[in-house]
Write a protein that holds these residues in place. Structure first.
Motif, PDB file in Angstrom:
ATOM      1  N   VAL A 146      -2.621  -3.344  25.680  1.00  0.00           N
ATOM      2  CA  VAL A 146      -2.245  -4.024  24.160  1.00  0.00           C
ATOM      3  C   VAL A 146      -3.666  -4.251  24.190  1.00  0.00           C
ATOM      4  O   VAL A 146      -3.353  -4.037  22.583  1.00  0.00           O
ATOM      5  CB  VAL A 146      -1.330  -5.364  24.775  1.00  0.00           C
ATOM      6  N   GLN A 147      -4.004  -4.551  24.264  1.00  0.00           N
ATOM      7  CA  GLN A 147      -5.317  -4.229  23.636  1.00  0.00           C
ATOM      8  C   GLN A 147      -6.427  -2.831  23.276  1.00  0.00           C
ATOM      9  O   GLN A 147      -6.737  -3.191  22.325  1.00  0.00           O
ATOM     10  CB  GLN A 147      -6.846  -5.222  24.971  1.00  0.00           C
ATOM     11  N   ALA A 148      -5.847  -1.739  24.067  1.00  0.00           N
ATOM     12  CA  ALA A 148      -6.237  -0.853  23.730  1.00  0.00           C
ATOM     13  C   ALA A 148      -6.192  -0.695  22.454  1.00  0.00           C
ATOM     14  O   ALA A 148      -6.197   0.207  21.971  1.00  0.00           O
ATOM     15  CB  ALA A 148      -6.125  -0.446  24.668  1.00  0.00           C
ATOM     16  N   LEU A 149      -4.534  -0.468  22.653  1.00  0.00           N
ATOM     17  CA  LEU A 149      -3.762  -0.463  20.826  1.00  0.00           C
ATOM     18  C   LEU A 149      -4.176  -1.117  19.793  1.00  0.00           C
ATOM     19  O   LEU A 149      -4.700  -0.803  18.105  1.00  0.00           O
ATOM     20  CB  LEU A 149      -2.339  -0.721  21.654  1.00  0.00           C
ATOM     21  N   GLY A 150      -4.473  -2.568  20.030  1.00  0.00           N
ATOM     22  CA  GLY A 150      -5.455  -3.105  18.870  1.00  0.00           C
ATOM     23  C   GLY A 150      -6.538  -2.699  18.596  1.00  0.00           C
ATOM     24  O   GLY A 150      -7.206  -2.658  17.565  1.00  0.00           O
ATOM     25  N   LEU A 151      -7.526  -1.707  20.223  1.00  0.00           N
ATOM     26  CA  LEU A 151      -8.728  -1.359  19.534  1.00  0.00           C
ATOM     27  C   LEU A 151      -8.751  -0.271  18.680  1.00  0.00           C
ATOM     28  O   LEU A 151      -9.302  -0.593  17.371  1.00  0.00           O
ATOM     29  CB  LEU A 151      -9.608  -1.193  20.717  1.00  0.00           C
ATOM     30  N   SER A 152      -7.645   1.083  18.452  1.00  0.00           N
ATOM     31  CA  SER A 152      -7.562   1.465  18.450  1.00  0.00           C
ATOM     32  C   SER A 152      -7.059   1.512  16.817  1.00  0.00           C
ATOM     33  O   SER A 152      -7.214   1.861  16.270  1.00  0.00           O
ATOM     34  CB  SER A 152      -5.930   2.734  18.918  1.00  0.00           C
ATOM     35  N   PHE A 153      -6.420   0.492  16.776  1.00  0.00           N
ATOM     36  CA  PHE A 153      -5.563   0.337  15.522  1.00  0.00           C
ATOM     37  C   PHE A 153      -6.665  -0.416  14.624  1.00  0.00           C
ATOM     38  O   PHE A 153      -6.690  -0.347  13.079  1.00  0.00           O
ATOM     39  CB  PHE A 153      -4.005  -1.049  15.463  1.00  0.00           C
ATOM     40  N   THR A 154      -7.374  -1.043  15.146  1.00  0.00           N
ATOM     41  CA  THR A 154      -8.121  -1.765  14.555  1.00  0.00           C
ATOM     42  C   THR A 154      -9.786  -0.727  13.840  1.00  0.00           C
ATOM     43  O   THR A 154     -10.147  -1.186  12.613  1.00  0.00           O
ATOM     44  CB  THR A 154      -9.458  -3.149  15.350  1.00  0.00           C
ATOM     45  N   VAL A 155      -9.656  -0.389  14.563  1.00  0.00           N
ATOM     46  CA  VAL A 155     -10.462   1.128  13.917  1.00  0.00           C
ATOM     47  C   VAL A 155     -10.223   1.663  13.375  1.00  0.00           C
ATOM     48  O   VAL A 155     -11.063   2.033  12.606  1.00  0.00           O
ATOM     49  CB  VAL A 155     -11.202   1.757  15.713  1.00  0.00           C
ATOM     50  N   SER A 156      -8.646   2.170  13.382  1.00  0.00           N
ATOM     51  CA  SER A 156      -7.994   3.386  12.748  1.00  0.00           C
ATOM     52  C   SER A 156      -8.055   2.596  10.962  1.00  0.00           C
ATOM     53  O   SER A 156      -8.152   3.076  10.299  1.00  0.00           O
ATOM     54  CB  SER A 156      -7.093   3.506  12.897  1.00  0.00           C
ATOM     55  N   THR A 157      -8.058   1.224  10.938  1.00  0.00           N
ATOM     56  CA  THR A 157      -8.457   0.017   9.543  1.00  0.00           C
ATOM     57  C   THR A 157      -9.074   0.355   9.408  1.00  0.00           C
ATOM     58  O   THR A 157      -9.313   0.604   7.747  1.00  0.00           O
ATOM     59  CB  THR A 157      -7.347  -1.209  10.170  1.00  0.00           C
ATOM     60  N   ILE A 158     -10.556  -0.074   9.716  1.00  0.00           N
ATOM     61  CA  ILE A 158     -11.375  -0.190   8.954  1.00  0.00           C
ATOM     62  C   ILE A 158     -12.001   1.544   8.846  1.00  0.00           C
ATOM     63  O   ILE A 158     -12.490   1.564   7.589  1.00  0.00           O
ATOM     64  CB  ILE A 158     -12.938  -0.360  10.171  1.00  0.00           C
ATOM     65  N   ALA A 159     -11.646   2.468   9.635  1.00  0.00           N
ATOM     66  CA  ALA A 159     -11.960   3.881   8.971  1.00  0.00           C
ATOM     67  C   ALA A 159     -11.153   4.139   7.716  1.00  0.00           C
ATOM     68  O   ALA A 159     -12.056   5.191   6.932  1.00  0.00           O
ATOM     69  CB  ALA A 159     -11.982   4.951  10.414  1.00  0.00           C
ATOM     70  N   LEU A 160      -9.588   4.388   7.411  1.00  0.00           N
ATOM     71  CA  LEU A 160      -8.983   3.873   6.478  1.00  0.00           C
ATOM     72  C   LEU A 160      -9.928   3.689   5.727  1.00  0.00           C
ATOM     73  O   LEU A 160      -9.956   4.252   4.338  1.00  0.00           O
ATOM     74  CB  LEU A 160      -7.645   3.719   6.637  1.00  0.00           C
ATOM     75  N   GLY A 161     -10.563   2.089   5.300  1.00  0.00           N
ATOM     76  CA  GLY A 161     -10.488   1.687   4.304  1.00  0.00           C
ATOM     77  C   GLY A 161     -12.308   2.559   3.978  1.00  0.00           C
ATOM     78  O   GLY A 161     -12.284   2.287   2.556  1.00  0.00           O
ATOM     79  N   ALA A 162     -13.067   2.689   4.921  1.00  0.00           N
ATOM     80  CA  ALA A 162     -13.751   3.418   4.762  1.00  0.00           C
ATOM     81  C   ALA A 162     -13.780   4.628   3.949  1.00  0.00           C
ATOM     82  O   ALA A 162     -14.404   5.080   2.854  1.00  0.00           O
ATOM     83  CB  ALA A 162     -14.868   3.472   5.918  1.00  0.00           C
ATOM     84  N   GLY A 163     -12.636   5.866   4.643  1.00  0.00           N
ATOM     85  CA  GLY A 163     -12.597   6.732   3.542  1.00  0.00           C
ATOM     86  C   GLY A 163     -12.000   6.648   2.491  1.00  0.00           C
ATOM     87  O   GLY A 163     -12.988   7.249   1.617  1.00  0.00           O
ATOM     88  N   LEU A 164     -10.806   5.416   2.468  1.00  0.00           N
ATOM     89  CA  LEU A 164     -11.026   5.671   0.772  1.00  0.00           C
ATOM     90  C   LEU A 164     -11.814   4.939  -0.123  1.00  0.00           C
ATOM     91  O   LEU A 164     -11.823   5.394  -1.643  1.00  0.00           O
ATOM     92  CB  LEU A 164      -9.650   5.008   0.899  1.00  0.00           C
ATOM     93  N   ALA A 165     -12.187   4.158   0.599  1.00  0.00           N
ATOM     94  CA  ALA A 165     -13.850   3.968  -0.042  1.00  0.00           C
ATOM     95  C   ALA A 165     -14.857   4.282  -1.253  1.00  0.00           C
ATOM     96  O   ALA A 165     -15.180   4.047  -2.424  1.00  0.00           O
ATOM     97  CB  ALA A 165     -14.173   2.136   0.672  1.00  0.00           C
ATOM     98  N   SER A 166     -14.987   5.132   0.597  1.00  0.00           N
ATOM     99  CA  SER A 166     -16.376   6.564  -0.551  1.00  0.00           C
ATOM    100  C   SER A 166     -15.841   7.192  -1.192  1.00  0.00           C
ATOM    101  O   SER A 166     -16.516   8.024  -2.383  1.00  0.00           O
ATOM    102  CB  SER A 166     -16.781   7.727   0.821  1.00  0.00           C
ATOM    103  N   ARG A 167     -14.246   7.581  -1.711  1.00  0.00           N
ATOM    104  CA  ARG A 167     -13.954   8.643  -2.507  1.00  0.00           C
ATOM    105  C   ARG A 167     -13.669   7.304  -4.017  1.00  0.00           C
ATOM    106  O   ARG A 167     -12.464   8.370  -4.476  1.00  0.00           O
ATOM    107  CB  ARG A 167     -12.271   9.313  -2.091  1.00  0.00           C
ATOM    108  N   GLY A 168     -13.583   5.815  -3.366  1.00  0.00           N
ATOM    109  CA  GLY A 168     -13.289   5.352  -4.929  1.00  0.00           C
ATOM    110  C   GLY A 168     -12.009   5.356  -5.429  1.00  0.00           C
ATOM    111  O   GLY A 168     -11.474   4.659  -6.280  1.00  0.00           O
ATOM    112  N   ALA A 169     -11.306   5.030  -3.944  1.00  0.00           N
ATOM    113  CA  ALA A 169      -9.513   4.672  -4.116  1.00  0.00           C
ATOM    114  C   ALA A 169      -9.320   3.239  -3.594  1.00  0.00           C
ATOM    115  O   ALA A 169      -8.153   3.199  -3.865  1.00  0.00           O
ATOM    116  CB  ALA A 169      -9.243   5.884  -3.255  1.00  0.00           C
ATOM    117  N   LEU A 170     -10.073   2.319  -3.304  1.00  0.00           N
ATOM    118  CA  LEU A 170     -10.024   1.436  -3.719  1.00  0.00           C
ATOM    119  C   LEU A 170     -10.340   0.145  -5.066  1.00  0.00           C
ATOM    120  O   LEU A 170     -10.953   0.746  -5.138  1.00  0.00           O
ATOM    121  CB  LEU A 170     -10.690   0.294  -2.219  1.00  0.00           C
TER     122      LEU A 170
END
Length: 249
Positions: free
Chosen positions: A170-194
């Motif tokens: 459960v914690q490993a899934l939480g880690l993976s999902f948290t990192v994915s969420t942060i990375a997705l936000g960073a990827g969208l922000a870097s392209r001016g999509a947020l």
């Protein structure tokens, strides 16, 4: 990207409440449900923007719900690093403006996830192959996340195959999902999509998501999680198929 409206607020509220119920019953699925439903109504890029804040809040809570955070980070950091790189790179697909392609890709990701979960047998990955397999799985997960906003393929089956204890999983899934969420936000922000209005609406989605999780946890004690999960996955299959064929209609 979109303007805030009463209609959008209602749709997002109901969607994140339902997604929270699924997460409360099954322990996962909030991003998948939110992207599946919203991605069928608005562009996947807009749906991914709405997903970021409630997904981050619920997944951080899941990550820190046990004592094994640092041990899991030490073991899985190559996978997490690869998720970040893959997601930031793959976000170009979501921000490309080609909604037909991103919608079809999202539909395909939903079908693969639902079909695998319904039909596949539990795999087992020997610990000796983790040093090279974890970064590979992370990179693929990142590309899928960046392109579709769905975090689960192939990260979830891979983490389930590592033989982790229930609480550690459960914690490993939480880690993976948290990192994915942060990375997705960073990827969208870097392209001016947020955009600010999307982040405001995403923040408002926290309350219905948490309320849905609470309802789902209550429902877990009254219905069979296996039955609920089966029908939920069948619905995802149908939704994914609809999203793939929609450009052809």
């Amino acid at each position: 990207m979109m303007n805030m409206s009463i209609e959008l607020l209602v749709v997002a509220t109901v969607t994140f409440f339902a997604a929270g119920i699924v997460k409360g019953v099954t322990g996962m699925g909030l991003p998948t449900v939110a992207m599946g439903v919203l991605g069928a109504l608005i562009s996947p890029l807009a749906a991914a923007s709405l997903l970021i804040v409630p997904s981050f809040v619920t997944n951080v809570w899941q990550l820190f719900a046990g004592p094994s955070v640092y041990r899991l980070v030490f073991r899985l950091w190559p996978m997490m690093l690869a998720i970040i790189v893959g997601t930031v790179a793959g976000a170009s697909l979501l921000t490309s403006g080609n909604t037909l392609l991103t919608t079809a890709a999202l539909g395909a990701a939903l079908i693969v996830y639902a079909a695998y979960t319904l039909l596949a047998r539990q795999l087992h990955v020997p610990e000796r192959v983790e040093p090279w397999l974890s970064p590979l799985v992370g990179a693929i997960t990142g590309l899928v996340t960046g392109g579709t906003g769905v975090f689960v393929i192939p990260a979830v089956p891979y983490l389930q195959s590592l033989g982790l204890e229930k609480d550690d999983l459960v914690q490993a899934l939480g880690l993976s999902f948290t990192v994915s969420t942060i990375a997705l936000g960073a990827g969208l922000a870097s392209r001016g999509a947020l955009q600010i209005d999307n982040l405001v609406l995403s923040t408002l989605a926290i309350a219905p998501a948490l309320l849905g999780m609470w309802v789902g946890q209550i429902a877990r004690n009254r219905i069979s999680p296996a039955t609920f999960r089966r029908w939920f996955l069948l619905c995802l299959l149908l939704l994914g198929a609809k999203m793939i064929v929609r450009p052809l209609l």
